[in-house]
Design a protein around this motif. Structure first.
Motif, PDB file in Angstrom:
ATOM      1  N   ASP A 339       0.998  -1.367   0.030  1.00 46.79           N
ATOM      2  CA  ASP A 339      -0.067  -0.157  -0.092  1.00 46.79           C
ATOM      3  C   ASP A 339       0.820   1.196  -0.209  1.00 46.79           C
ATOM      4  N   VAL A 340       0.237   2.451  -0.637  1.00 46.36           N
ATOM      5  CA  VAL A 340       0.927   3.430  -0.742  1.00 46.36           C
ATOM      6  C   VAL A 340      -0.150   4.710  -0.134  1.00 46.36           C
ATOM      7  N   ARG A 341       0.349   5.367   1.013  1.00 44.21           N
ATOM      8  CA  ARG A 341      -0.719   6.379   1.543  1.00 44.21           C
ATOM      9  C   ARG A 341      -0.129   7.373   2.066  1.00 44.21           C
ATOM     10  N   GLY A 342      -0.732   8.323   2.185  1.00 47.21           N
ATOM     11  CA  GLY A 342      -0.189   9.807   2.864  1.00 47.21           C
ATOM     12  C   GLY A 342      -0.573  10.986   2.067  1.00 47.21           C
ATOM     13  N   ARG A 343      -0.097  12.175   2.388  1.00 50.61           N
ATOM     14  CA  ARG A 343      -0.675  13.251   2.001  1.00 50.61           C
ATOM     15  C   ARG A 343       0.580  14.294   1.836  1.00 50.61           C
ATOM     16  N   GLY A 344       0.901  15.003   0.898  1.00 47.37           N
ATOM     17  CA  GLY A 344       1.996  15.992   0.673  1.00 47.37           C
ATOM     18  C   GLY A 344       3.273  15.122   0.684  1.00 47.37           C
ATOM     19  N   LEU A 345       4.043  15.509   1.577  1.00 52.33           N
ATOM     20  CA  LEU A 345       5.596  14.780   1.649  1.00 52.33           C
ATOM     21  C   LEU A 345       5.638  14.006   3.061  1.00 52.33           C
ATOM     22  N   MET A 346       4.219  13.450   3.485  1.00 53.68           N
ATOM     23  CA  MET A 346       4.275  12.535   4.438  1.00 53.68           C
ATOM     24  C   MET A 346       3.441  10.996   3.994  1.00 53.68           C
ATOM     25  N   VAL A 347       4.417  10.360   3.741  1.00 53.19           N
ATOM     26  CA  VAL A 347       3.914   9.019   2.887  1.00 53.19           C
ATOM     27  C   VAL A 347       4.375   7.881   3.600  1.00 53.19           C
ATOM     28  N   GLY A 348       3.398   6.783   3.681  1.00 50.02           N
ATOM     29  CA  GLY A 348       3.741   5.599   4.273  1.00 50.02           C
ATOM     30  C   GLY A 348       4.039   4.565   3.267  1.00 50.02           C
ATOM     31  N   LEU A 349       4.915   3.612   3.151  1.00 51.69           N
ATOM     32  CA  LEU A 349       4.647   2.363   2.429  1.00 51.69           C
ATOM     33  C   LEU A 349       4.534   1.228   3.139  1.00 51.69           C
ATOM     34  N   GLU A 350       3.536   0.563   2.915  1.00 49.27           N
ATOM     35  CA  GLU A 350       3.455  -0.677   3.532  1.00 49.27           C
ATOM     36  C   GLU A 350       3.617  -1.730   3.100  1.00 49.27           C
ATOM     37  N   PHE A 351       4.635  -2.985   3.535  1.00 52.42           N
ATOM     38  CA  PHE A 351       4.895  -4.006   2.678  1.00 52.42           C
ATOM     39  C   PHE A 351       4.236  -5.273   3.110  1.00 52.42           C
ATOM     40  N   GLN A 352       4.182  -6.228   2.153  1.00 53.69           N
ATOM     41  CA  GLN A 352       3.509  -7.589   2.388  1.00 53.69           C
ATOM     42  C   GLN A 352       4.153  -8.200   3.686  1.00 53.69           C
ATOM     43  N   GLN A 353       3.221  -8.948   4.508  1.00 55.11           N
ATOM     44  CA  GLN A 353       3.740  -9.746   5.433  1.00 55.11           C
ATOM     45  C   GLN A 353       3.800 -11.122   4.917  1.00 55.11           C
TER      46      GLN A 353
END
Length: 451
Positions: A339-353
């Motif tokens: 997943d890719v989520r966030g706003r502006g330059l506050m971004v989270g990248l979630e990786f598969q387990q």
């Protein structure tokens, strides 16, 4: 000192376990200089800082205009309680004009946790109510009051009993919030406009404004924690502006100090402030020795000026859109990126387990390490690959180790964003399966442990 001596002293006199942890993932590189988005090791290698001190480096490292501001006030008294500070007065006025709604009166301190502590005390004294409501998976700090409203059991459990009563509700769930408010015993509901350590999580549209209406109906205050999201990070000066939220108390810190000074604050309405501390008898009920000192206020004033004069909020919107678009393209190509989520330059990248490995290993211990890393720290493995192979600094979020945060300084260039994107694609494309990623990280860690 040589790096070996530095590590020895940290091990003997500071946090030895932290030294071990950082050493295992090679996060113990000695850096000797920094400017803007770049930091340099003793061999002259450049690293890009896409962690940004968890949102404290919106203007980057050692911004020259911030350093000039420090030079201009170096002859002034920094701490002088027998006087009132003109720079603090100017900063308070500027914040009153920048913040949403009719927020007016500021209290200056040294950190985000201190700002939260002050906000909780303010809510208690004004409402006369005992209870606080916070969101599960939130993070507001690790001092006792802030920890009491931080939504992760791992951090709370060793220190119980905490501030009581404090109750967690699901982030984004208005029904659960209303259920806690019904008995009219809640002093305040504290909430992050975007959960940072929770994994860069945005609430449902309209949640914040509806939460404010519920709080007002039940005579509870709403505290917005913008310690990480403030000062342009999400593309507006404050993240709550996106929903036109007007909190009763707003907590600030991190980039307020320009990446140089420890600086925190909360700001509230004139009515709330006067109710709490509006008499000479109450004026000293909550104070901070270093709060509002000359150098910190000078830096904060210059920080605000630079963000506005360089139009960094608009630039952050544009750069954030560019970054998120390209990250979503990588998500389509590589299943490891969940997943890719966030706003502006506050971004989270979630990786598969991945599932637990059943592969054959020469040591049972090795398999256990692989499974542990794969299940709980995939984000740290990706961060380690970015750091060790591509000289890009990132880190996982505290409450979700499978998410790495991307929070470069707002002054980051498109060329630097492309360098990060290319590095991330290299990591993703070179690890077609989970075990190759985990195996690579495990080999590095085991080698460190043997040494």
């Amino acid at each position: 000192m040589q790096q070996a001596k530095v590590k020895e002293l940290h091990t003997d006199y500071l946090n030895a376990s932290l030294v071990t942890l950082l050493s295992l993932i090679n996060f113990d590189t000695p850096f000797v200089s920094a400017q803007g988005v770049s930091v340099y090791d003793e061999c002259g290698n450049e690293y890009l800082d896409f962690l940004g001190a968890y949102g404290a480096l919106n203007l980057g490292h050692n911004h020259p205009h911030i350093m000039e501001a420090l030079d201009k006030v170096q002859s002034l008294p920094n701490l002088l309680q027998c006087s009132i500070n003109g720079l603090a007065a100017a900063l308070a006025k500027n914040l009153s004009h920048l913040t949403p709604g009719n927020l007016k009166r500021s209290f200056f301190c040294n950190s985000g946790a201190e700002a939260v502590e002050g906000a909780l005390k303010l809510a208690r004294i004004v409402t006369g109510k005992p209870k606080f409501v916070y969101c599960n998976n939130s993070f507001h700090g690790k001092t006792f009051g802030a920890l009491s409203v931080t939504g992760r059991e791992k951090y709370q459990a060793p220190f119980r009993p905490l501030l009581n009563p404090s109750v967690g509700v699901p982030f984004g769930d208005l029904d659960s919030l209303q259920e806690q408010l019904r008995e009219n015993d809640v002093a305040a509901f504290i909430v992050e406009p975007i959960q940072g350590e929770g994994g860069i999580i945005e609430p449902p549209k309209g949640y914040l404004t509806q939460a404010k209406k519920l709080c007002a109906h039940y005579d509870a205050l709403l505290i917005a924690d913008e310690v990480q999201t403030g000062f342009g990070r999400t593309g507006t000066f404050f993240a709550c502006e996106t929903e036109n939220l007007q909190p009763d108390i707003l907590c600030l810190a991190k980039s307020l100090g320009g990446g140089i000074m420890p600086m925190g604050a909360y700001i509230t309405t004139d009515e709330i402030w006067r109710s709490a501390y509006g008499t000479m008898e109450k004026a000293l009920l909550h104070t901070s020795t270093f709060g509002g000192n000359t150098t910190a206020c000078a830096v904060a004033l210059k920080t605000i000026e630079l963000i506005q004069s360089q139009n960094l909020c608009q630039e952050t919107q544009e750069k954030g859109s560019y970054l998120i678009t390209h990250l979503n393209n990588l998500k389509k190509k590589y299943p490891l990126l969940k997943d890719v989520r966030g706003r502006g330059l506050m971004v989270g990248l979630e990786f598969q387990q991945p599932e637990k490995s059943s592969g054959k290993f020469s040591l049972r211990f090795t398999r256990n390490v692989v499974n542990k890393l794969a299940q709980e720290y995939m984000g740290s493995l990706v961060a380690g690959e970015l750091f060790n192979k591509h000289r890009i600094i990132t880190a996982y979020t505290l409450n979700n180790p499978n998410v790495i945060r991307i929070e470069p300084p707002l002054i980051v260039t498109y060329e630097q964003l492309d360098r990060f994107l290319n590095a991330l694609e290299s990591v993703l494309s070179s690890h077609t399966g989970f075990l190759s990623m985990v195996g690579s990280g495990t080999k590095s860690i085991l080698a460190k442990m043997r040494n």
